[in-house]
Design an enzyme around this catalytic site. Structure first.
Site, PDB file in Angstrom:
ATOM      1  N   GLU A 390       0.721  -1.010  -0.228  1.00 57.96           N
ATOM      2  CA  GLU A 390       0.089   0.084   0.244  1.00 57.96           C
ATOM      3  C   GLU A 390       0.694   1.153   0.081  1.00 57.96           C
ATOM      4  O   GLU A 390       0.489   2.251  -0.929  1.00 57.96           O
ATOM      5  CB  GLU A 390      -1.142  -0.061   1.147  1.00 57.96           C
ATOM      6  CG  GLU A 390      -1.767  -1.143   1.049  1.00 57.96           C
ATOM      7  CD  GLU A 390      -2.700  -1.177   2.528  1.00 57.96           C
ATOM      8  OE1 GLU A 390      -3.745  -2.800   2.534  1.00 57.96           O
ATOM      9  OE2 GLU A 390      -2.424  -0.727   3.618  1.00 57.96           O
ATOM     10  N   ASP A 508      -0.944 -56.444 -13.252  1.00 62.88           N
ATOM     11  CA  ASP A 508       0.672 -56.129 -12.383  1.00 62.88           C
ATOM     12  C   ASP A 508       0.197 -56.908 -10.792  1.00 62.88           C
ATOM     13  O   ASP A 508      -0.540 -57.041 -10.658  1.00 62.88           O
ATOM     14  CB  ASP A 508       0.833 -55.110 -12.568  1.00 62.88           C
ATOM     15  CG  ASP A 508       1.219 -54.649 -11.484  1.00 62.88           C
ATOM     16  OD1 ASP A 508       2.966 -55.264 -11.712  1.00 62.88           O
ATOM     17  OD2 ASP A 508       1.179 -53.398 -10.835  1.00 62.88           O
TER      18      ASP A 508
HETATM   19  C1  GDG Z   1      -2.894 -11.272   7.204  1.00 61.60           C
HETATM   20  C2  GDG Z   1      -1.262 -11.791   7.890  1.00 61.60           C
HETATM   21  C3  GDG Z   1      -1.505 -10.930   5.341  1.00 61.60           C
HETATM   22  C4  GDG Z   1      -3.622  -1.379   9.430  1.00 61.60           C
HETATM   23  N1  GDG Z   1      -3.877  -0.547  10.116  1.00 61.60           N
HETATM   24  C5  GDG Z   1      -5.018   0.355   9.701  1.00 61.60           C
HETATM   25  C6  GDG Z   1      -5.709  -0.306   8.439  1.00 61.60           C
HETATM   26  N2  GDG Z   1      -4.212  -0.920   8.016  1.00 61.60           N
HETATM   27  C7  GDG Z   1      -4.779  -2.097   7.427  1.00 61.60           C
HETATM   28  C8  GDG Z   1      -3.753  -1.872   5.810  1.00 61.60           C
HETATM   29  C9  GDG Z   1      -3.454  -3.243   5.339  1.00 61.60           C
HETATM   30  C10 GDG Z   1      -4.216  -4.027   6.770  1.00 61.60           C
HETATM   31  O1  GDG Z   1      -4.731  -3.597   7.727  1.00 61.60           O
HETATM   32  C11 GDG Z   1      -2.794  -4.890   7.495  1.00 61.60           C
HETATM   33  O2  GDG Z   1      -2.573  -5.679   6.506  1.00 61.60           O
HETATM   34  P1  GDG Z   1      -1.225  -6.376   6.528  1.00 61.60           P
HETATM   35  O3  GDG Z   1      -0.970  -7.040   5.751  1.00 61.60           O
HETATM   36  O4  GDG Z   1       0.022  -5.340   6.634  1.00 61.60           O
HETATM   37  O5  GDG Z   1      -1.425  -7.791   8.171  1.00 61.60           O
HETATM   38  P2  GDG Z   1      -2.413  -8.397   9.265  1.00 61.60           P
HETATM   39  O6  GDG Z   1      -3.794  -7.926   9.418  1.00 61.60           O
HETATM   40  O7  GDG Z   1      -1.615  -9.372  10.210  1.00 61.60           O
HETATM   41  O8  GDG Z   1      -3.100  -9.626   8.154  1.00 61.60           O
HETATM   42  C12 GDG Z   1      -0.599 -10.513   6.796  1.00 61.60           C
HETATM   43  C13 GDG Z   1      -2.763 -10.779   5.397  1.00 61.60           C
HETATM   44  O9  GDG Z   1      -3.452 -10.973   6.381  1.00 61.60           O
HETATM   45  C14 GDG Z   1      -3.253 -11.041   4.263  1.00 61.60           C
HETATM   46  O10 GDG Z   1      -3.386 -11.801   3.949  1.00 61.60           O
HETATM   47  O11 GDG Z   1      -0.352  -9.705   4.601  1.00 61.60           O
HETATM   48  O12 GDG Z   1       1.131 -11.194   6.589  1.00 61.60           O
HETATM   49  O13 GDG Z   1      -0.615 -11.254   9.560  1.00 61.60           O
HETATM   50  O14 GDG Z   1      -4.625  -3.282   4.267  1.00 61.60           O
HETATM   51  O15 GDG Z   1      -4.011  -1.171   5.554  1.00 61.60           O
HETATM   52  N3  GDG Z   1      -6.516   0.758   7.467  1.00 61.60           N
HETATM   53  C15 GDG Z   1      -7.059   1.133   8.279  1.00 61.60           C
HETATM   54  N4  GDG Z   1      -6.399   1.797   9.718  1.00 61.60           N
HETATM   55  C16 GDG Z   1      -6.075   1.560  10.293  1.00 61.60           C
HETATM   56  O16 GDG Z   1      -5.188   2.246  11.235  1.00 61.60           O
HETATM   57  N5  GDG Z   1      -8.215   1.436   7.718  1.00 61.60           N
END
Ligand code: GDG
Length: 736
Positions: A390, A508
């Site tokens: 992102e 076989d």
């Molecule tokens: C699991 C796996 C894998 C975060 N803070 C805010 C916010 N976010 C959104 C981000 C992003 C998402 O949350 C976080 O995604 P990640 O991939 O970094 O991490 P996990 O939640 O641990 O997800 C991970 C994922 O699943 C997908 O398969 O990548 O490895 O652990 O989209 O933008 N969004 C808002 N406010 C926040 O404060 N609105």
């Protein structure tokens, strides 16, 4: 119209009760954010937990909740407080989450949590079964629901079931410590397609399947119960346009329209134009390495004091699983670290760390991404990490530096980032220094290709790829392999057999009539098999041959006094109607002394493997070795042998856990063809299970009935599930 059913622990909307009314807020987290765009278009239903326990829902509000969820295309699974405790906070987050992220010291193995996990998975499966039509496609998400695929398969065998794991799948050495490891694997294998973010996770999963369930894996397919389960990697993307356009929109806003956060960030930028902002965004989770990042920041400040007052670390830690003790401890540790570092390093005009412990609205997230010069995302372990993607997507002028942990799945696709080992503070400090001083041109040349990839392989493409692959897998079923001998087809076969005036059967032995044994000499025929073969032998219009790669002495011992006809060593020897063995092919064996030492060296280095010395061939068996290791050695041996056998006289057969070296002009197909040429047979039948039988399937005339034992790729026309079905079919021939 068939629909897609998405199923995950949490729904994409969270419900809260505020002043007696309902409030719906979007869920945070990678899964919810990613799948939202898939869910919004087309015919789809999302099933999950609403975020409210049974006890939290005031009487009379159920109808409103259902109606609110229906507006978002959602249906809820109702969970009690105890179920959420055991299933979510317990097994999912105190067992699977730490284990799969290699935090074994945090992993708890509680029988009662496991039992609740099973019970809640059953609830999810039941909720799906209430909605699912046979044509529907079900996509199960993540580690909280690993038993659901099998539960669905048992009730609706024809459903298309896909599973995607959003977190890492650990190596076998870690996974094997789980007391319920086999149950979990079997649960997942109810799917038609299992997806992971990276090839490494896929590889670890296949290794556990092989070692713990002893199932055959060919390339990335697992064959079981007459089905093929495909395993593949699909690196999850983001909604690129959404982030990129939001960033463009923010850049175009007039000052008065900007958010408070953005205005504050801008003011700081203006007051110290050369200062750099480092950005760290994660859920507050020990896997994300936030505490290590704070310590590394302090290390950096000590190592490069010239950056005092010139850099600022902005940390957004989103509250998560705050009922789990480790998360509470981590929160305390981070609060203290931020307090201490700020206390020790702040000056009148400078606070080194800005710390937000909350979830921010989407627009604020964009403000942070677009205002920070360096994104510093260094999880200790992370399935993918979408924040990294992102950040890059919002850098509309292609400036900005991404420092990313090698331990995040996204590092596989983002080579242009500064990749670091999150435990190496020295390397982190160097990377921060490099990032601060990176010329704009270099930043752009690194970010441009990453943006291009992220734009192309976005979340929609990811989801479509998964769904297409699932559909293809279902459609393929076994039609690419062979037709399963169903009841009708078997009836047809029996009829042709009965009506034929002269029949010939090639049977076989190992893997077809008898099971494998760790010692091949012990796989001797049982009384039931003798009865079956005796009955075939007694039929005047039937000629049958046992056709095998085995040595003649063993078959002589087992069947010599029975009077059956036998072809052994792949066609070197033949014995008909109880007469002794004679050579069918003229073959040499003077090559054996050269090849045997090579095989011996492999035996020495591969515990459990051994050589079978036949008259005209040599076989290296590796059934009793460690499966992965045996496979690896087999491909090594293949390479060695291919370079040794430079002419066409010898060939290497890759059988079922055995590699056999023999003369090229000998094979079961050639031998069978010689036999059918001797009479006008109007029913030709061959059945076998491994590669050596493929020669028969290939060479016998088109009208021959060829049957593979086991649902694997084959040249045969039909397949049966296993030895039991093979014997049953022959039993029906014998009974005519
Ligand atoms: C699991 C796996 C894998 C975060 N803070 C805010 C916010 N976010 C959104 C981000 C992003 C998402 O949350 C976080 O995604 P990640 O991939 O970094 O991490 P996990 O939640 O641990 O997800 C991970 C994922 O699943 C997908 O398969 O990548 O490895 O652990 O989209 O933008 N969004 C808002 N406010 C926040 O404060 N609105």
């Amino acid at each position: 119209m068939p629909k897609t059913i998405i199923i995950s622990n949490r729904l994409p909307v969270q419900l809260q009760i505020h002043n007696g009314g309902l409030e719906a807020t979007p869920s945070v987290g990678g899964l919810a954010t990613g799948m939202k765009s898939v869910h919004s278009d087309g015919e789809s239903l999302w099933i999950g937990w609403s975020g409210l326990t049974r006890e939290e829902i005031p009487e009379g509000l159920d109808g409103d909740i259902d109606a609110a969820l229906e507006k978002h295309g959602c249906r809820r699974v109702s969970l009690t407080q105890d179920e959420v405790e055991g299933f979510y906070f317990g097994f999912s987050n105190r067992t699977i989450w730490p284990l799969y992220h290699y935090f074994t010291e945090y992993t708890e193995f509680e029988l009662s949590s496991w039992e609740t996990y099973v019970q809640v998975n059953r609830k999810f499966a039941d909720a799906i079964l209430e909605e699912a039509e046979p044509e529907d496609l079900v996509w199960v998400h993540d580690y909280q629901l690993m038993l659901v695929p099998q539960m669905l398969r048992e009730q609706q065998p024809d459903l298309s079931i896909g599973f995607f794991l959003h977190i890492p799948f650990p190596s076998y050495e870690i996974f094997r410590t789980l007391p319920w490891r086999r149950e979990i694997l079997r649960g997942l294998l109810g799917s038609d397609l299992i997806g992971f973010h990276t090839y490494d996770y896929e590889r670890h999963f296949l290794s556990s399947v092989r070692r713990l369930l002893g199932l055959e894996v060919s390339f990335n397919e697992i064959h079981m119960d007459g089905r093929a389960v495909k395993v593949d990697s699909f690196p999850m993307g983001i909604d690129y346009q959404k982030f990129n356009q939001a960033a463009q929109h923010h850049a175009a806003l007039k000052e008065g329209d900007r958010s408070d956060l953005k205005r504050r960030l801008d003011q700081h930028k203006a007051s110290t134009p050369n200062a750099k902002f480092f950005l760290s965004i994660d859920r507050l989770d020990y896997t994300k390495g936030i505490a290590q990042r704070l310590k590394a920041f302090e290390y950096f400040l000590k190592k490069y004091p010239q950056y005092k007052e010139k850099v600022r670390l902005i940390i957004l830690a989103v509250p998560s699983r705050s009922k789990v003790p480790q998360y509470q401890r981590l929160k305390k540790e981070i609060d203290e670290l931020v307090g201490r570092i700020n206390g020790e390093w702040s000056t009148v005009s400078w606070t080194p760390i800005w710390y937000f412990y909350r979830s921010l609205p989407f627009d604020n997230l964009i403000d942070l991404y677009t205002s920070c010069d360096i994104a510093w995302l260094t999880p200790i372990r992370d399935g993918m990490n979408l924040v990294a993607k992102e950040y890059i997507a919002t850098r509309t002028d292609q400036s900005g530096v991404l420092i990313l942990s090698e331990m995040a799945g996204s590092a596989n696709e983002m080579h242009e980032a500064l990749l670091i080992n999150p435990n190496n503070f020295e390397q982190i400090a160097e990377s921060l220094y490099q990032a601060i001083n990176m010329p704009l041109e270099e930043q752009r040349s690194r970010n441009a290709p990453m943006q291009k990839r992220l734009e192309r392989y976005n979340v929609e493409k990811w989801a479509n790829d998964f769904v297409d692959s699932l559909r293809a897998q279902k459609k393929l079923d076994f039609s690419h392999i062979a037709l399963k001998l169903n009841v009708d087809k078997t009836q047809d076969l029996i009829r042709s057999y009965r009506e034929a005036s002269s029949r010939i059967l090639f049977l076989d032995y190992d893997g077809t009539l008898a099971g494998f044994h760790t010692d091949p000499q012990k796989a001797e025929p049982d009384p039931e098999l003798y009865n079956l073969l005796d009955a075939l032998q007694a039929q005047p219009r039937t000629d049958f041959f046992l056709i095998s790669g085995r040595d003649k002495d063993t078959f002589q011992r087992w069947f010599g006094n029975k009077g059956y006809s036998m072809i052994v060593e792949h066609g070197v020897w033949i014995s008909e109607n109880g007469n002794g063995f004679r050579m069918l092919e003229n073959v040499k064996n003077n090559w054996m002394d050269k090849i045997r030492p090579v095989l011996e060296s492999f035996v020495d280095r591969t515990p459990g493997s051994f050589i079978e010395d036949k008259n005209y061939s040599l076989a290296w068996h590796y059934r009793n070795t460690d499966p992965d290791f045996g496979q690896k050695r087999a491909s090594e041996l293949n390479t060695v042998l291919t370079s040794l056998i430079a002419n066409d006289e010898l060939s290497v057969l890759n059988g079922n856990k055995v590699m056999e070296i023999k003369s090229s002009n000998v094979n079961k197909g050639r031998a069978a063809m010689r036999m059918i040429g001797r009479k006008a047979y109007d029913f030709v039948f061959a059945i076998g299970d491994d590669w050596t039988d493929e020669f028969m399937f290939q060479e016998l005339p088109e009208q021959a009935i060829t049957v593979k034992v086991g649902p694997m790729k084959t040249q045969a026309r039909y397949f049966v599930d296993g030895i039991g079905s093979a014997r049953e079919l022959l039993g029906r021939f014998a009974a005519l």
